[in-house]
Design an enzyme around this catalytic site. Sequence first.
Site, PDB file in Angstrom:
ATOM      1  N   GLU A 110       0.802  -7.544 -27.096  1.00 25.60           N
ATOM      2  CA  GLU A 110       2.021  -7.202 -26.359  1.00 25.60           C
ATOM      3  C   GLU A 110       2.954  -6.304 -27.157  1.00 25.60           C
ATOM      4  OE1 GLU A 110       6.178  -9.380 -24.962  1.00 25.60           O
ATOM      5  OE2 GLU A 110       4.396 -10.617 -25.267  1.00 25.60           O
TER       6      GLU A 110
ATOM      7  N   TYR B  69      15.391  16.241 -14.116  1.00 19.09           N
ATOM      8  CA  TYR B  69      16.322  17.170 -14.751  1.00 19.09           C
ATOM      9  C   TYR B  69      16.188  18.603 -14.235  1.00 19.09           C
ATOM     10  CZ  TYR B  69      18.283  13.823 -18.011  1.00 19.09           C
ATOM     11  OH  TYR B  69      18.972  12.777 -18.556  1.00 19.09           O
TER      12      TYR B  69
ATOM     13  N   ASP C  15       3.357 -13.037 -26.010  1.00 21.64           N
ATOM     14  CA  ASP C  15       4.271 -14.143 -26.296  1.00 21.64           C
ATOM     15  C   ASP C  15       4.087 -15.252 -25.269  1.00 21.64           C
ATOM     16  OD1 ASP C  15       5.440 -12.937 -28.476  1.00 21.64           O
ATOM     17  OD2 ASP C  15       7.132 -12.120 -27.363  1.00 21.64           O
TER      18      ASP C  15
END
Length: 678
Positions: free
Chosen positions: A112, A26, A164
């Site tokens: 996670e 930016y 997972d």
Amino acid sequence: MLLRVLLIVQQLLQENRHASKRDIYYMHPSAFKAQSIVDRAVGDICILFQCSRYNLNVVSVGNGLVMGWLKFREAGRKFDCLNSLNTAYPVPVLVEEVEVFVSLAEYILVVEKETVFQRLANDMFCKTNRCIVITGRGYPDVSTRRFLRLLMEKLHLPVHCLVDCDPYGFEILATYRFGSMQMAYDIESLRAPDMKWLGAFPSDSEIYSVPKQCLLPLTEEDKKRTEAMLLRCYLKREMPQWRLELETMLKRGVKFEIEALSVHSLSFLSEVYIPSKIRRELKTMSSLSRFLLRGNFSFSTPTNRRFFSAVTAAAATPSPPRPSLITLVNDERDPKFIMEKFKKACQAEWFRKNIAVYEKTVRRLAAAKKFEWVEEILEEQNKYPNMSKEGFVARIINLYGRVGMFENAQKVFDEMSERNCKRTVLSFNALLNACVNSKKFDLVESIFKELPGKLSIEPDVASYNTLIKGLCGKGSFTEAVALIDEIENKGLKPDHITFNILLHESYTKGKFEEGEKIWARMVEKNVKQDIRSYNARLLGLAMETKSEEMVSLFDELKVNGIKPDVFTFTAMIKGFVGEGRLDEAITWYKEIEKNGCRPMKFVFNSLLPAICKAGDLESAYELCKEIFAKRLLVDEAVLQEVVDALVKGSKRDEAEEIVELAKTNDYLQCKLRISPKE
């Protein structure tokens, strides 16, 4: 472009300031044109000078959280996790300036997702387990990975990772353990080479009896990603057992989330699954250590190589635990026999440690309206020594609360002193939770005001969060919001749970403007929004039919590295259905499985009636067939509405097929009716 970024880095170093890659972009957005150009330039500079981004004063915006048995200091700021073990603290951004580590932990647990992290926090996991828990909130950022590596180097603790059971989770595990290609130049300071995979394994779905409806089919993208991971050389060379687990997942063709293991009970992860895995891992490594310490051990002999390979495989592969105690409750239909079996089993100490069976039994008896038997089995615990331990008593208090028996919970709390069981903020919070869960909202405030002074208990953030929940339940939203200032006046910090409770209460109850004020305050106080924060606001926007703002907010959460869940997509669908934009709603429905989620019945409650109302009976018919084919849940009334619409639209054969599917499927029995032929 490289020179322009180099000049900015020079300026940062000269002025001793830090900036993120986004900040650098930016500074000259028209020149850089895309964030990826800055990312590539920073990486090239690191390779050129053989240094890390920290040496350039380029830092990442921290996204990770940590809690547990740890105290440290970063650039003069103190982080005392020990003072409040189950409170989340942000992972420091300036990791290289972290110093003065103090820890009483026995291991580090990396999870996670933030939802699992929060589950452990709510279950007071660190109170009963001497550990440090870290989450990167999905794919880990540089700060989280560097902080983990620093903890390993300073504390020399074993590290376990819980992800997972899907390709995305394994990718996260591999990033922690081996590093990433994008940051290969700084791999040694970012990877955790000794990390152990704790779960979830494909085999866990059978070992822990995960229902079929919790298993999701692997998508084509999942299969391609898994096949690509199997080709990675480091898996073949260093972790062949991990590779076998991946092959098993691919062969079975299904995946599941960590939360699916909570099907037995809300606290199954923290009370049963994780502790049993940790104990097995420690036992294996202890046996190995004793063998090595006998002396004269050499990896060069064939016998010892075979021994080491066997031990490594044993550590990586979960051995089946003793037969599931859940069957004690699941296999019995008569509530009286459940009660009698439970009381007899309680005589064994190992059984009394299994909170999952306690929760399941209490729920079954409460569902059968046998509250006197709930009282009987929990009163039975008074004869055992466990009732002198606060953690066990807090569980009993919580169990009474979950089935609305607050008076019993209060009695157990009051009798603790008679058993020489000290009452601390742990049992106090359990009593507050029991009060809220029993919907005794009028009592919550008086308990909070009176008991701490009498018992010399100092309420923590979790105490205030429960009070806020109780005030919201009572309808005293203004008083609940005012507690944010009181929390700060007590020297505590409102956390994301504090704000999430208020966001949910305001957005879901039609107080959209109030919700926006809470959201702004959360941003102002630099409290990180999580997926629950975004889901609450998305639902608020959906109820206000502001679909364009919804899409912008969805893009924002993705940019912030937050993984959308099924509630995210449910809100998106609800919003577009509300505006009558059915095609977009169906498009969002298709995104659910693409993102590894499983549709819930709330999705169909919005979508199916809207499809029928629009006259697209063919789509409604196909969606109903998909529901039964994938074993999804749906309300009977919604299916009946589809059947009625099909009959009215001269599609009687299709209606009869849906009625037959509802009657003959083996997981969701519905008694649908079809009007007789005229």
